[in-house]
Write an enzyme that holds these catalytic residues in place. Sequence first.
Site, short mmCIF file in Angstrom:
data_model
loop_
_atom_site.label_atom_id
_atom_site.label_comp_id
_atom_site.label_asym_id
_atom_site.label_seq_id
_atom_site.Cartn_x
_atom_site.Cartn_y
_atom_site.Cartn_z
CG ASP A 1 4.88 5.75 -6.73
OD1 ASP A 1 5.16 5.26 -5.61
OD2 ASP A 1 3.99 5.27 -7.46
CD GLU A 2 6.48 1.59 -8.50
OE1 GLU A 2 7.45 0.85 -8.19
OE2 GLU A 2 5.30 1.23 -8.46
CB ALA A 3 12.22 5.95 -4.92
N GLY B 1 0.80 -1.23 0.00
CA GLY B 1 0.00 0.00 0.00
C GLY B 1 0.83 1.28 0.00
CE LYS B 2 6.52 0.17 -2.06
NZ LYS B 2 5.83 -1.12 -2.23
CB CYS C 1 6.13 -13.76 6.28
SG CYS C 1 6.16 -15.55 6.29
ZN ZN Z 1 4.27 -16.43 5.30
#
Ligand code: ZN
Length: 194
Positions: A90-92, A20-21, A185
């Site tokens: 954006d998208e740096a 969500g950046k 993760c």
């Molecule tokens: Zn995971």
Amino acid sequence: MHAITRSGWVEVIAGCMFAGKTEELLRRLRRAEIAGQAVAVFKPATDDRYGEATVGSHNGRQWDAHVVDPEDGVAGIPEYLNGEQVVAIDEANFFPQELIGVCEGLASDGRRVIVSGTDQTFRGEPFEPLPQLLALAEYVDKLQAICSVCGEPASRTQRLVGGEPAHVDDPTILVGAEESYEARCRNCHTLRGE
Ligand SMILES: [Zn+2]
């Protein structure tokens, strides 16, 4: 959010893909616009997901942007400005190290500089220039996505090629390739050849 009143500053919105950046960047720009502050938005030419000259998030909202060639256009960013108080990039992660000096210069010039980008490569390594910008910024927000495998908070971007984890030796930036991405993760993030 800020207590700084007599100078500019840099704020960074970092995280993996699907965190969500860009949505957060657009939220901040919208607040500035409501306050009557002039805003200038820049994005690299390599990001063409949502058309040539707009910054868009996955939820469909968009903002007009100057498209800058990452190879030789970064130093020219200040020349686009016409008194805007707020400068967004954006998208740096698609810009070279040169972006750091440009952001520092704009902040020293009294501007609020908002930088959004992915801070890790698909390998889970620091993705310049974001790490240096994170160190130099006055304000940092690191957003998490949700791991598409286990549902825990996700900080890494999983690259998939043909549905399989990408190889550790793949190039960091792929343009126009047949790959896809998921948020994962630390535990669920995998690489071939490791
Ligand atoms: Zn995971």
